[in-house]
Design a protein around this motif. Structure first.
Motif, PDB file in Angstrom:
ATOM      1  N   LEU A  52      18.369 -27.836 -32.849  1.00  0.00           N
ATOM      2  CA  LEU A  52      18.273 -28.603 -31.609  1.00  0.00           C
ATOM      3  C   LEU A  52      18.709 -30.024 -31.924  1.00  0.00           C
ATOM      4  N   CYS A  53      19.871 -30.447 -31.432  1.00  0.00           N
ATOM      5  CA  CYS A  53      20.474 -31.726 -31.814  1.00  0.00           C
ATOM      6  C   CYS A  53      20.533 -32.674 -30.626  1.00  0.00           C
ATOM      7  N   ASP A  54      19.979 -33.848 -30.806  1.00  0.00           N
ATOM      8  CA  ASP A  54      20.014 -34.916 -29.802  1.00  0.00           C
ATOM      9  C   ASP A  54      21.411 -35.535 -29.782  1.00  0.00           C
ATOM     10  N   ILE A  55      22.040 -35.611 -28.606  1.00  0.00           N
ATOM     11  CA  ILE A  55      23.396 -36.168 -28.497  1.00  0.00           C
ATOM     12  C   ILE A  55      23.409 -37.403 -27.607  1.00  0.00           C
ATOM     13  N   SER A  56      22.300 -38.111 -27.529  1.00  0.00           N
ATOM     14  CA  SER A  56      22.249 -39.331 -26.725  1.00  0.00           C
ATOM     15  C   SER A  56      23.085 -40.424 -27.383  1.00  0.00           C
ATOM     16  N   GLY A  57      23.209 -41.561 -26.696  1.00  0.00           N
ATOM     17  CA  GLY A  57      24.048 -42.644 -27.203  1.00  0.00           C
ATOM     18  C   GLY A  57      23.628 -43.148 -28.567  1.00  0.00           C
ATOM     19  N   SER A  58      22.332 -43.244 -28.827  1.00  0.00           N
ATOM     20  CA  SER A  58      21.854 -43.747 -30.120  1.00  0.00           C
ATOM     21  C   SER A  58      22.057 -42.753 -31.250  1.00  0.00           C
ATOM     22  N   MET A  59      22.371 -41.504 -30.922  1.00  0.00           N
ATOM     23  CA  MET A  59      22.532 -40.456 -31.937  1.00  0.00           C
ATOM     24  C   MET A  59      23.965 -39.953 -32.041  1.00  0.00           C
ATOM     25  N   SER A  60      24.910 -40.544 -31.305  1.00  0.00           N
ATOM     26  CA  SER A  60      26.249 -39.964 -31.193  1.00  0.00           C
ATOM     27  C   SER A  60      26.953 -39.843 -32.545  1.00  0.00           C
ATOM     28  N   ALA A  61      26.902 -40.902 -33.374  1.00  0.00           N
ATOM     29  CA  ALA A  61      27.602 -40.850 -34.662  1.00  0.00           C
ATOM     30  C   ALA A  61      27.005 -39.790 -35.574  1.00  0.00           C
ATOM     31  N   TYR A  62      25.690 -39.670 -35.575  1.00  0.00           N
ATOM     32  CA  TYR A  62      25.025 -38.679 -36.429  1.00  0.00           C
ATOM     33  C   TYR A  62      25.182 -37.276 -35.858  1.00  0.00           C
ATOM     34  N   ALA A  63      25.184 -37.154 -34.536  1.00  0.00           N
ATOM     35  CA  ALA A  63      25.333 -35.836 -33.916  1.00  0.00           C
ATOM     36  C   ALA A  63      26.693 -35.231 -34.242  1.00  0.00           C
ATOM     37  N   ARG A  64      27.746 -36.059 -34.291  1.00  0.00           N
ATOM     38  CA  ARG A  64      29.070 -35.526 -34.638  1.00  0.00           C
ATOM     39  C   ARG A  64      29.059 -34.919 -36.038  1.00  0.00           C
ATOM     40  N   MET A  65      28.448 -35.601 -36.992  1.00  0.00           N
ATOM     41  CA  MET A  65      28.384 -35.066 -38.349  1.00  0.00           C
ATOM     42  C   MET A  65      27.483 -33.840 -38.421  1.00  0.00           C
ATOM     43  N   MET A  66      26.418 -33.819 -37.627  1.00  0.00           N
ATOM     44  CA  MET A  66      25.550 -32.647 -37.619  1.00  0.00           C
ATOM     45  C   MET A  66      26.264 -31.430 -37.035  1.00  0.00           C
ATOM     46  N   MET A  67      27.199 -31.652 -36.116  1.00  0.00           N
ATOM     47  CA  MET A  67      27.987 -30.534 -35.597  1.00  0.00           C
ATOM     48  C   MET A  67      28.870 -29.942 -36.697  1.00  0.00           C
ATOM     49  N   HIS A  68      29.430 -30.813 -37.542  1.00  0.00           N
ATOM     50  CA  HIS A  68      30.200 -30.315 -38.689  1.00  0.00           C
ATOM     51  C   HIS A  68      29.290 -29.525 -39.627  1.00  0.00           C
ATOM     52  N   PHE A  69      28.102 -30.037 -39.861  1.00  0.00           N
ATOM     53  CA  PHE A  69      27.147 -29.362 -40.741  1.00  0.00           C
ATOM     54  C   PHE A  69      26.760 -28.004 -40.174  1.00  0.00           C
ATOM     55  N   LEU A  70      26.493 -27.950 -38.880  1.00  0.00           N
ATOM     56  CA  LEU A  70      26.096 -26.697 -38.244  1.00  0.00           C
ATOM     57  C   LEU A  70      27.242 -25.694 -38.260  1.00  0.00           C
ATOM     58  N   HIS A  71      28.458 -26.163 -38.030  1.00  0.00           N
ATOM     59  CA  HIS A  71      29.607 -25.261 -38.072  1.00  0.00           C
ATOM     60  C   HIS A  71      29.787 -24.684 -39.469  1.00  0.00           C
ATOM     61  N   SER A  72      29.557 -25.494 -40.493  1.00  0.00           N
ATOM     62  CA  SER A  72      29.685 -24.989 -41.867  1.00  0.00           C
ATOM     63  C   SER A  72      28.629 -23.933 -42.157  1.00  0.00           C
ATOM     64  N   LEU A  73      27.430 -24.067 -41.572  1.00  0.00           N
ATOM     65  CA  LEU A  73      26.394 -23.057 -41.775  1.00  0.00           C
ATOM     66  C   LEU A  73      26.739 -21.751 -41.068  1.00  0.00           C
ATOM     67  N   VAL A  74      27.375 -21.857 -39.914  1.00  0.00           N
ATOM     68  CA  VAL A  74      27.764 -20.651 -39.177  1.00  0.00           C
ATOM     69  C   VAL A  74      28.790 -19.850 -39.960  1.00  0.00           C
ATOM     70  N   TRP A  75      29.743 -20.544 -40.597  1.00  0.00           N
ATOM     71  CA  TRP A  75      30.858 -19.871 -41.251  1.00  0.00           C
ATOM     72  C   TRP A  75      30.751 -19.835 -42.771  1.00  0.00           C
TER      73      TRP A  75
END
Length: 407
Positions: free
Chosen positions: A225-248
């Motif tokens: 569950l990833c917060d994508i609000s304005g204060s988290m945008s930079a970290y959320a982008r990297m967490m999406m990369h991390f989550l994609h790597s876990l999927v594949w």
């Protein structure tokens, strides 16, 4: 097609070069905006620097988060672009080291330096003496060490790409879950009566060995569950990369991996993340989650998850990664109720908070104080080193925050 106005002193050409620098710094500046900027400067005149600054800002920026980058590029470009390009190129190793040691360094300044540095040519033979700038950067940290400890929010676009490539190689430990079902095992401690009787029937009723059995194990599911609000945008982008790597990730050990974003609404991005190419996956995530960089209502998002998705993805037990800074804009009553229900429904609730990058972090915000007693462990997620520490920590026992005594 409109013709470019004939401005004095090649101002139109300089505005075009300035727009290119903005694009290199990450701003989406189109040809129509450049033409509007030139026409606006011609109409407003070029007498005061403040008027010129505000004219370009009004025509070349669209979003509020672009203003800081625009300011940095403008300040550098219109001071002395040629000399500044050479200076930034020469100081780049030192600037990267200084950016690590200075907590107040901003990502906008780093992107501006990168944009003006890109494509800089070698100084000509007849360059003035002031251009001959030599700096000793032998004592600076290596680029790899700086990148590993650099905050995601302070990274330039090139550094973000390098960090994303490093994140793609990270693996999250997935300890298997023991079930109540049993399976034959030579290392088991319980006798297998059925196997013993079957063996005796084949051998005329004689018992030759005592078969053993042990509990079966199955892979755990992972829910993010990833917060994508304005204060988290930079970290959320990297967490999406991390989550994609876990999927594949090959042989990652996880069962099903599910992803959700939390902003002004809850969005299931699991299908988007199952696209093989990471760029296509992140593009699909951005399309599915239109509330990116908006507000956040954690309590409402967790309520929607518990109501519509909890039984589907947490039915057999799962590890939940909650990625948020905990800055709830609404009340905490709903947040406390829904977070407690989430904690009781999953095998383990792990909170990743980029605010832990601050040494003096204390649970003062109401949302943080509400969530802390309910999580199994609490970790940072602001740079590559923190993500590697997370992979090591999740392989061990649950870790409670040391400052829970302050609550």
């Amino acid at each position: 097609m409109h013709a470019l106005p004939d401005t004095e002193g090649k101002l139109a050409e300089n505005v075009i070069h300035f727009a290119r620098a903005l694009r290199k710094a990450g701003l989406k500046v189109g040809p129509a905006q450049v033409l509007s900027a030139i026409e606006a400067v011609e109409a407003a005149g070029f007498t005061r620097r403040d008027d010129f600054y505000n004219t370009l800002k009004a025509t070349l920026t669209v979003r509020p988060n672009e203003l800081e980058t625009f300011h940095q590029v403008f300040t550098m470009f219109w001071r002395d672009p040629e000399f500044l390009q050479k200076m930034v190129r020469s100081m780049l190793p030192l600037l990267q080291t200084m950016g690590q040691d200075t907590p107040e360094a901003k990502a906008a300044q780093r992107r501006a330096e990168e944009a003006l540095n890109e494509g800089a040519d070698e100084p000509p033979e007849d360059a003035p003496e002031r251009d001959m700038l030599e700096l000793d950067a032998q004592m600076s940290l290596s680029r790899t060490e700086v990148l590993r400890s650099l905050d995601f929010e302070q990274m330039s676009t090139a550094e973000e790409a390098e960090a994303a490539a490093a994140i793609a190689k990270l693996r999250l430990p997935a300890p298997p879950l023991k079930t109540r079902r049993m399976a034959p095992s030579h290392l088991g401690h319980r006798p297998d009566a059925r196997a013993m009787l079957r063996d005796a029937l084949r051998k005329g009723g004689e018992f030759t060995a005592l078969p053993k059995k042990a509990p079966r194990s199955r892979p755990l599911n992972l829910v993010v569950l990833c917060d994508i609000s304005g204060s988290m945008s930079a970290y959320a982008r990297m967490m999406m990369h991390f989550l994609h790597s876990l999927v594949w990730a090959p042989n990652a050990g996880w069962g099903h991996v599910h992803g959700f974003t939390m902003g002004t609404q809850l969005t299931n991005i699991s299908r988007a993340l199952h696209q093989r190419d990471v760029d296509d996956a992140l593009k699909a995530v951005g399309h599915d989650a239109p509330d990116w960089q908006g507000g956040t209502r954690l309590g409402d998002a967790l309520h929607a998850f518990n109501k519509h998705w909890s039984r589907r993805v947490l039915g057999q037990g799962a590890v939940v990664l909650l990625i948020t800074d905990g800055l709830e804009t609404g009340g905490t009553e709903t947040l406390a109720k829904e977070a407690e229900r989430l904690a009781l429904s999953c095998k383990r609730l792990v909170w990743l908070n980029p605010l832990l990058r601050f040494d003096g972090f204390a649970p003062k915000a109401a949302g943080v104080r509400t969530l802390l007693p309910l999580v199994s462990s609490f970790h940072a997620c602001h740079n590559l080193d923190s993500l590697e520490d997370l992979t090591a920590a999740l392989g061990g026992p649950s870790q409670k925050p040391l400052f829970l005594s302050q609550l």
